[in-house]
Design an enzyme around this catalytic site. Structure first.
Site, PDB file in Angstrom:
ATOM      1  N   CYS A 175      -4.278   4.426  -1.189  1.00 33.66           N
ATOM      2  CA  CYS A 175      -3.750   5.073  -2.388  1.00 33.66           C
ATOM      3  C   CYS A 175      -3.532   6.560  -2.135  1.00 33.66           C
ATOM      4  O   CYS A 175      -4.190   7.173  -1.311  1.00 33.66           O
ATOM      5  CB  CYS A 175      -4.672   4.850  -3.590  1.00 33.66           C
ATOM      6  SG  CYS A 175      -6.067   5.970  -3.686  1.00 33.66           S
ATOM      7  N   GLY A 176      -2.624   7.139  -2.890  1.00 37.06           N
ATOM      8  CA  GLY A 176      -2.263   8.530  -2.669  1.00 37.06           C
ATOM      9  C   GLY A 176      -2.947   9.506  -3.593  1.00 37.06           C
ATOM     10  O   GLY A 176      -2.519  10.643  -3.707  1.00 37.06           O
TER      11      GLY A 176
END
Length: 286
Positions: free
Chosen positions: A118-119
């Protein structure tokens, strides 16, 4: 009939001297669906909340540990019953919660923060975990582990990894006292599943609190594993492999002692050195 944790397979083994047929054993990997039953006695709701790839065995511990580390339940007393749907041959576990228990299933959305891909920034991930943890902080933290005891822990855990002996393909974890006594250990093809099984077992056996034990991981220390340790109130984590940067950040922010590369008579301390007895070791700055 319970599903097997090990699968036999005839393989071809090749080395510089010969090619032979060989009876090998593989760690079993199968999906487990966790279903949740909740609501009032007159209006029960069933919801599928997770499907995870795991090694069959200790499925109830896995389900309870998952629900606890995700913040869905606070203690084992909130579980009314747990069973396999349609018998042990099915890869589905149903957990029935006590009547009228207030739930916030939106907490499961925190899974978005715990994936390695995930960012989201590290601070957002850590803050998301902290809003879920409901265990009280240790009032008097005097936990100390001697260096000599820490050196011994990987070998002690390895002796209990029964399925690893057959397959060489499982992650393990264990809880140790400061005297080097192994309280419990679990193994699984998924490192997060192994830890959920371990935490679920401690809940079922009513061994909480866990703030006087060290958690040993047979592989690397990821953010997700530190998050689960934090949810269980564990104050020391040691890994045979390396920690990730976010795991170190999470451990430091949560006041967890984190050790990595624990092999032979060597290890690295990333944070929380006050819980390690270094009396005979003078710190050198290089």
């Amino acid at each position: 009939m319970p599903r097997a944790s090990v699968t036999p397979l005839t393989i071809i083994k090749v080395d510089e001297n010969a090619t032979i047929n060989f009876q090998d054993f593989l760690a079993a990997e199968e999906p487990l669906e966790i279903r949740l039953g909740y609501g009032s006695a007159q209006n029960r709701v069933q919801k599928s909340i997770s499907v995870t790839m795991r090694t069959p065995g200790n499925d109830f511990e896995l389900a309870i540990g998952f629900l606890f580390t995700e913040g869905i339940i606070e203690n084992i007393g909130q579980v009314a019953s747990i069973k396999h749907c349609n018998g042990l041959s099915e890869n589905v576990v149903r957990v029935e919660l006590i009547n009228d228990l207030e739930l916030d299933l939106s907490k499961l959305d925190r899974n978005f923060y715990t994936t390695s891909s995930c960012g989201v920034c590290g601070k957002s991930s850590i803050d998301a975990v902290k809003t879920v943890c409901r265990l009280p902080e240790t009032v008097l933290d005097q936990l100390q582990f001697p260096v000599e005891v820490i050196y011994q822990l990987p070998d002690l855990l390895r002796q209990k990894q029964r399925i690893f002996d057959h397959t060489g393909g499982l992650h393990g974890c264990g809880l140790f006292s400061s005297e080097g006594e192994l309280l419990l250990s679990r193994e699984d093809v998924g490192r997060h599943n192994a830890l959920d099984k371990l935490i679920g077992a401690t809940l079922q056996q009513q061994l909480f609190p866990l703030d006087q034990y060290l958690l040993l991981l047979s592989g690397r220390a990821s953010f997700e594993l530190i998050q689960k340790a934090y949810m269980a109130g564990i104050k020391m984590v040691a890994a045979v492999g390396a920690p990730s940067s976010l795991a170190v950040q999470m451990a430091a922010d949560a006041d967890i002692t984190l050790i990595g590369f624990l092999r032979g008579k060597k290890f690295n301390i990333y944070c929380g050195e006050q819980r390690i007895s270094l009396k005979q070791h003078q710190l050198e700055v290089s």
